[in-house]
Structure formats: C-alpha cells, structure tokens
Design an enzyme around this catalytic site. Structure first.
Site, PDB file in Angstrom:
ATOM      1  N   LYS A 154      81.106  -4.321  -6.967  1.00 23.78           N
ATOM      2  CA  LYS A 154      81.589  -3.107  -6.299  1.00 23.78           C
ATOM      3  C   LYS A 154      80.557  -2.632  -5.275  1.00 23.78           C
ATOM      4  O   LYS A 154      80.898  -2.279  -4.149  1.00 23.78           O
ATOM      5  CB  LYS A 154      81.848  -1.994  -7.325  1.00 23.78           C
ATOM      6  CG  LYS A 154      83.151  -2.166  -8.071  1.00 23.78           C
ATOM      7  CD  LYS A 154      83.263  -1.240  -9.271  1.00 23.78           C
ATOM      8  CE  LYS A 154      84.509  -1.599 -10.089  1.00 23.78           C
ATOM      9  NZ  LYS A 154      84.560  -0.933 -11.385  1.00 23.78           N
ATOM     10  N   GLN A 198      81.914   3.630 -14.912  1.00 20.45           N
ATOM     11  CA  GLN A 198      82.397   2.327 -15.402  1.00 20.45           C
ATOM     12  C   GLN A 198      82.760   2.420 -16.891  1.00 20.45           C
ATOM     13  O   GLN A 198      81.944   2.843 -17.707  1.00 20.45           O
ATOM     14  CB  GLN A 198      81.298   1.271 -15.173  1.00 20.45           C
ATOM     15  CG  GLN A 198      81.703  -0.137 -15.541  1.00 20.45           C
ATOM     16  CD  GLN A 198      82.808  -0.703 -14.649  1.00 20.45           C
ATOM     17  OE1 GLN A 198      82.796  -0.540 -13.437  1.00 20.45           O
ATOM     18  NE2 GLN A 198      83.782  -1.360 -15.262  1.00 20.45           N
ATOM     19  N   ASP A 258      88.927   6.507  -9.015  1.00 19.78           N
ATOM     20  CA  ASP A 258      89.629   5.669  -9.993  1.00 19.78           C
ATOM     21  C   ASP A 258      91.011   6.236 -10.304  1.00 19.78           C
ATOM     22  O   ASP A 258      91.844   5.558 -10.901  1.00 19.78           O
ATOM     23  CB  ASP A 258      88.814   5.597 -11.296  1.00 19.78           C
ATOM     24  CG  ASP A 258      88.180   4.235 -11.514  1.00 19.78           C
ATOM     25  OD1 ASP A 258      88.594   3.276 -10.849  1.00 19.78           O
ATOM     26  OD2 ASP A 258      87.282   4.148 -12.370  1.00 19.78           O
TER      27      ASP A 258
END
Ligand code: NAD
Length: 298
Positions: A55, A99, A122
């Site tokens: 990422k 995460q 997200d």
C-alpha cells in the site's frame, strides 16, 4: 464448448492508478500539498506487513504521501485510539487505514468508530456504511466491493435488471457489494452459510460475486451459462509440488471458465483492484476535505 474470458484486474487497476497519478498534480497545484494516506499497523503479522508495504509503495508511486505508523502488538486500546485521534487532527492526513485484523485484546469496532468518517478511506465507519445504504453519494465505499463493481461495469456496461447473487454477508465485502449492486438496479440475492440450495441460487444469477473464503467451493456446473463471475476469495492451499502452497479463489475456475462469459482469475483479478481503489478513495477524500469538486473519471 467455448471458453469464457478472464477479466484482467491487474491491467484495470494499473489504468486506474495511472488516472490517479494524472490527477494528483492538479490537487497539489490547487492546495500546495500532496494527498496523504496514513496506515496503522499493529503487531508483526507477516501478511499484514506485506499488505502495508505494498500500500505504501503504491501510494508513493501515484505521487501521494504515505505515512506508516507501526505499533507493537502490546499497544493498549487507549494508545491506539489516541493515535487515530492524532491522525484525525492532522491536516496533512486525508485517509486513515487501520490494518485489520487487530490483536485480540483490541476492539476493532471501537477503533474504526474513532476514525473521522471524512478520512475513513476503507469505508468501514458506520457513517459511511449508512451513507451507502441510503444512497448518499458522499459515502466512502469499501475498496474491494467498489473494485468489483468497477470490473463488472467495465465488462457489462449497464447492470440494470440483472440478477445478481452475492455469496457472503461480511461488512467488508458481502454487504457493501449488495448495496452497490442494488444501487445499480440489479435484483440482488445475498447467500451465506445458512442458505439452502446454494447451487440453485447461484444458477439464477447473471452476476455472481463470491466472497466466502472457501477454496473453489463454487462449482462450474452451478454457473448459469453466460454469467459474469467475480471471485473475491483468497485461499492458500497446498500446491501440487510437495511443501509448496498456492492461492486459489472461492470458485473452481477451471470448470467455471466453460460456463461463464467472463470471470476474474485468482490471483490477478479482484486483488489488485483493492489497493487501486484505496488510492482512489484517498484522492477523493483529499478533494472533499479541501473543498474541491470530486475528481472526474475515477
Ligand atoms: P468473512 O469470513 O467475514 O465472511 C465470509 C462469508 O461467507 C460469511 O458471510 C459467511 O456467511 C459466508 N459463508 C461461509 N461459509 C459459507 C458456505 N458454505 N456457503 C455460503 N456462504 C458461506 O470473509 P470476508 O472478509 O468477506 O472475505 C471473504 C473472502 O474474500 C476471503 O477469502 C478473503 O480473504 C477474501 N478477500 C479478498 C479481498 C481482496 O482484496 N481480493 C479483500 C477482502 C477479502
């Protein structure tokens, strides 16, 4: 029997990243700063570390700032929430990603609830889930299902009236996928672990999205001839060669390819889309936060 087509998610994602990279300089020119994505990694989980690294690399490649916050697995809930609050207050941060999964002693729902919904790239915050549910276009939408929708629209164009079956009802993939397909005027069925006659349900579908996490569970014979299949599953299984492993999806692709019009391979289908959409969401969030109109063509 004619073989169906493999959908090249890798190529689509590369094109999307290219469009993002072309849009970033305009943002920098107008605001005097780069869009910034902060990724928080708790603990040493090898798979999570790999994701976070890729990422970060992809973020820098499109010209945005990547900020990584690595914290030990022993971090307390209060310390983690404090970090998220600092990132909420930091004007150079447009997107915050924590995460998952988090170590067991941490409450991921409480951590996600702390993220400023405007920076929730997200799309897991209840504010964004709610906006998606009521059709508010300012929703930040979870990356994997949005990537699946992009591939479907690229393949099929107008999805209106199509019979879609989503297998899996997670908050991360299945439920937002259902909302996105409904918003495109599909007739949507969500199948899950308690669904009776899954084969029969899948056989109705013009569009199948499999997000289960069970290797090659969806058999080729279940697929209606000419359907488009999106395989979200990532399952590690033993390879033919002893001691080696390989990644397969939730769909038995070797069989399904004889029934489908098109299918995403695993790997190389949905996987590459997730990071590209994360970058897209970060750029969109940056524009909104800066009071600029949303970038076109993303
Ligand atoms: P999850 O475990 O949260 O949800 C799985 C869902 O599958 C559940 O809703 C469950 O009801 C359903 N299910 C389980 N067994 C079933 C059965 N026998 N029949 C029908 N439905 C059944 O998983 P998730 O987070 O939604 O992820 C699903 C898969 O997608 C996993 O393999 C995951 O690794 C993968 N994934 C891939 C990406 C990507 O970037 N490609 C992103 C997220 C998840």
């Amino acid at each position: 029997m004619t073989l169906g087509k493999e959908i090249d998610g890798k190529a689509f994602a590369a094109t999307l990243r290219g469009r993002i990279a072309e849009t970033v300089p305009g943002f920098v020119e107008q605001t005097g700063r780069k869009p910034g994505l902060a990724v928080v990694l708790v603990g040493e989980d090898p798979a999570s570390s790999v994701y976070v690294r890729s990422k970060g690399k992809a973020t820098v490649e499109v010209g945005m700032n990547s900020l990584e916050f690595k914290r030990p697995a022993t971090i307390s809930q209060e310390e983690l929430i404090e970090l998220v609050e600092e990132l909420n207050a930091d004007d150079s941060v447009d997107g915050i990603l924590v995460q998952l999964p988090l170590p067991d002693h941490l409450d991921d729902k409480a951590v996600i609830a702390t993220i400023d919904p405007a920076k929730d790239v997200d799309g897991f915050h209840v504010v964004n889930a709610g906006k998606l549910a009521v059709g508010d276009p300012t929703a930040l939408v979870p990356c994997t299902p949005l990537g699946c929708l992009m591939l479907l629209k690229d393949e099929l164009g107008d999805l209106s009236g199509k019979e879609a079956v989503v297998i899996g009802r997670s908050n991360i993939v299945g439920k937002p996928m259902m909302q996105l397909l409904l918003a495109e005027s599909c007739t949507v069925t969500v199948a899950h672990s308690r669904t009776h006659d899954l084969a029969g349900v899948v056989h109705r579908a013009d569009i199948v999205v499999a997000a289960v996490g069970r290797p090659e569970m969806v058999k080729g014979s279940w697929i209606k001839p000419g359907a488009v299949v999106i395989d979200v599953g990532i399952n590690r299984v033993p390879a033919e060669e002893e001691g080696k492993s390989k990644i397969v999806g939730d769909v038995a692709t070797a069989e399904a390819i004889n029934h489908v019009a098109a299918i995403t391979p695993v790997p190389g289908g949905v996987g590459p889309m997730t990071i590209a959409v994360l970058l897209r969401n970060t750029l969109v969030a940056a524009h909104v936060r800066a009071g600029l109109p949303a970038p076109k063509g993303l």
